[in-house]
Design a protein around this motif. Structure first.
Motif, PDB file in Angstrom:
ATOM      1  N   GLU A 141      -4.577   9.202   1.979  1.00 41.68           N
ATOM      2  CA  GLU A 141      -5.231   7.919   2.195  1.00 41.68           C
ATOM      3  C   GLU A 141      -4.303   6.768   1.808  1.00 41.68           C
ATOM      4  OE1 GLU A 141      -8.850   7.774   0.035  1.00 41.68           O
ATOM      5  OE2 GLU A 141      -9.805   9.411   1.138  1.00 41.68           O
ATOM      6  N   SER A 142      -4.548   5.624   2.440  1.00 43.05           N
ATOM      7  CA  SER A 142      -3.810   4.411   2.099  1.00 43.05           C
ATOM      8  C   SER A 142      -4.485   3.741   0.911  1.00 43.05           C
ATOM      9  CB  SER A 142      -3.782   3.463   3.298  1.00 43.05           C
ATOM     10  OG  SER A 142      -3.133   2.255   2.967  1.00 43.05           O
ATOM     11  N   ARG A 143      -3.707   3.461  -0.140  1.00 42.13           N
ATOM     12  CA  ARG A 143      -4.246   2.841  -1.346  1.00 42.13           C
ATOM     13  C   ARG A 143      -3.490   1.552  -1.654  1.00 42.13           C
ATOM     14  NH1 ARG A 143      -7.624   6.492  -3.724  1.00 42.13           N
ATOM     15  NH2 ARG A 143      -7.208   8.712  -3.345  1.00 42.13           N
ATOM     16  N   ALA A 201       6.348  -1.633   7.462  1.00 42.52           N
ATOM     17  CA  ALA A 201       6.027  -0.333   6.882  1.00 42.52           C
ATOM     18  C   ALA A 201       7.175   0.635   7.155  1.00 42.52           C
ATOM     19  CB  ALA A 201       4.730   0.216   7.470  1.00 42.52           C
ATOM     20  N   SER A 219       5.789   7.525  -3.375  1.00 45.77           N
ATOM     21  CA  SER A 219       4.929   7.763  -2.223  1.00 45.77           C
ATOM     22  C   SER A 219       5.809   8.019  -1.007  1.00 45.77           C
ATOM     23  CB  SER A 219       4.024   6.559  -1.956  1.00 45.77           C
ATOM     24  OG  SER A 219       3.298   6.723  -0.747  1.00 45.77           O
ATOM     25  N   SER A 238       5.137   7.011   1.926  1.00 46.56           N
ATOM     26  CA  SER A 238       5.099   5.865   2.832  1.00 46.56           C
ATOM     27  C   SER A 238       4.817   4.603   2.033  1.00 46.56           C
ATOM     28  CB  SER A 238       4.031   6.051   3.912  1.00 46.56           C
ATOM     29  OG  SER A 238       2.732   5.992   3.367  1.00 46.56           O
ATOM     30  N   GLU A 253       0.658   5.790   0.205  1.00 50.50           N
ATOM     31  CA  GLU A 253      -0.157   6.906   0.683  1.00 50.50           C
ATOM     32  C   GLU A 253      -0.369   7.900  -0.451  1.00 50.50           C
ATOM     33  OE1 GLU A 253       0.529  10.614   3.680  1.00 50.50           O
ATOM     34  OE2 GLU A 253       1.113   8.645   4.438  1.00 50.50           O
ATOM     35  N   TRP A 305       0.850  -1.194   0.000  1.00 54.62           N
ATOM     36  CA  TRP A 305       0.000   0.000   0.000  1.00 54.62           C
ATOM     37  C   TRP A 305       0.880   1.238   0.000  1.00 54.62           C
ATOM     38  CZ3 TRP A 305      -0.668  -4.372   2.768  1.00 54.62           C
ATOM     39  CH2 TRP A 305      -1.904  -5.033   2.724  1.00 54.62           C
ATOM     40  N   ARG A 336       8.571   4.960   6.164  1.00 54.42           N
ATOM     41  CA  ARG A 336       8.353   6.255   5.545  1.00 54.42           C
ATOM     42  C   ARG A 336       9.646   6.734   4.908  1.00 54.42           C
ATOM     43  NH1 ARG A 336       3.546   8.362   6.331  1.00 54.42           N
ATOM     44  NH2 ARG A 336       4.258  10.355   5.460  1.00 54.42           N
ATOM     45  N   ARG A 353       3.802   0.353   2.789  1.00 55.29           N
ATOM     46  CA  ARG A 353       3.473  -0.733   3.699  1.00 55.29           C
ATOM     47  C   ARG A 353       3.369  -2.016   2.883  1.00 55.29           C
ATOM     48  NH1 ARG A 353      -1.697  -2.452   5.941  1.00 55.29           N
ATOM     49  NH2 ARG A 353      -2.653  -0.647   4.915  1.00 55.29           N
TER      50      ARG A 353
END
Length: 229
Positions: A150-152, A219, A200, A202, A146, A144, A221, A204
């Motif tokens: 939002e987390s996508r 995860a 991105s 971040s 950010e 995923w 950053r 995960r």
């Protein structure tokens, strides 16, 4: 580079330390020629030249491995890719996950340098390969990113899309490389990005085992450092 893992056991997490002294990033490892072509197309769309052969095996400095929750990169054009992470220790293989974090602008000039310049985040948990080998193809890779706060979902697919460990290691040896020994580690390829490759702040990632009902997750950053000319 010393990395630390926790192995599941009936009495709780069992610690495992390994000094990685040979790190390999395997690229273009898909079993399906159409899936490989799709990933090559993703990279061509951002200016990356086609590979000379598939699969390819890139050597990366082992000190690029990190288990930190935050990494520093140069510029804002880097992105991660979740990959199965095999490592050899004590006479057997283990599996975890890593992110082949890559500098995408540099990748248009040299794939090898683009991989070398970025840290390679790796999870803190692992499984014995023998525990999952019989149902390897059912394991699920996910990641995923950010976007817009939002987390996508960025990647999702089973390991049936990638060459299994024995096949990949045989091809590695056939390419003239010495066999795996203590401290050997390999990131084993990835699945396509949903909506295309993009950076991105971040990332995960997860390796999910539906048979045994467990996951390895990690995860991190990215802190983008300024590009000074």
């Amino acid at each position: 580079m010393n990395v630390f893992f926790h192995l599941p056991s009936e009495t709780g997490a069992q610690p495992l330390q390994i000094e990685v002294n040979r790190l390999v990033i395997a690229g273009w490892t898909g079993r399906d020629a159409h899936a490989i072509e799709h990933h090559i197309g993703e990279l061509e769309a951002i200016g990356v030249p086609r590979p000379s052969a598939v699969p390819l095996f890139y050597r990366v400095a082992s000190n690029q491995l990190t288990q930190a929750d935050s990494v520093q990169v140069v510029g804002d054009g880097t992105s991660g890719e979740v990959e199965p992470f095999l490592f050899f220790h004590g006479g057997e293989f283990f599996v975890s996950i890593a992110s082949d974090h890559t500098d995408r602008p540099l990748e248009t000039h040299s794939v090898a340098l683009s991989k070398q310049i970025c840290p390679k985040p790796v999870a803190r948990h692992a499984w014995r390969l023998a525990e999952v080998l019989n149902h390897w193809d059912t394991l699920v890779l996910r990641s995923w990113i950010e976007e817009d706060g939002e987390s996508r979902l960025y990647q999702e697919g089973t390991l049936a899309a990638l060459r299994p460990p024995a096949d990949l290691l045989a091809r590695f040896s056939a390419a003239g490389n010495p066999p795996p020994a203590e401290g050997f580690a390999m990131a084993c390829g990835t699945v396509g990005a949903i909506g295309g490759i993009r950076p991105s702040a971040s990332f995960r990632m997860e390796l999910f085992d539906p048979r045994l009902g467990r996951s390895i997750v990690h995860a991190y950053r990215c802190q983008a450092l300024p590009v000074i000319a």
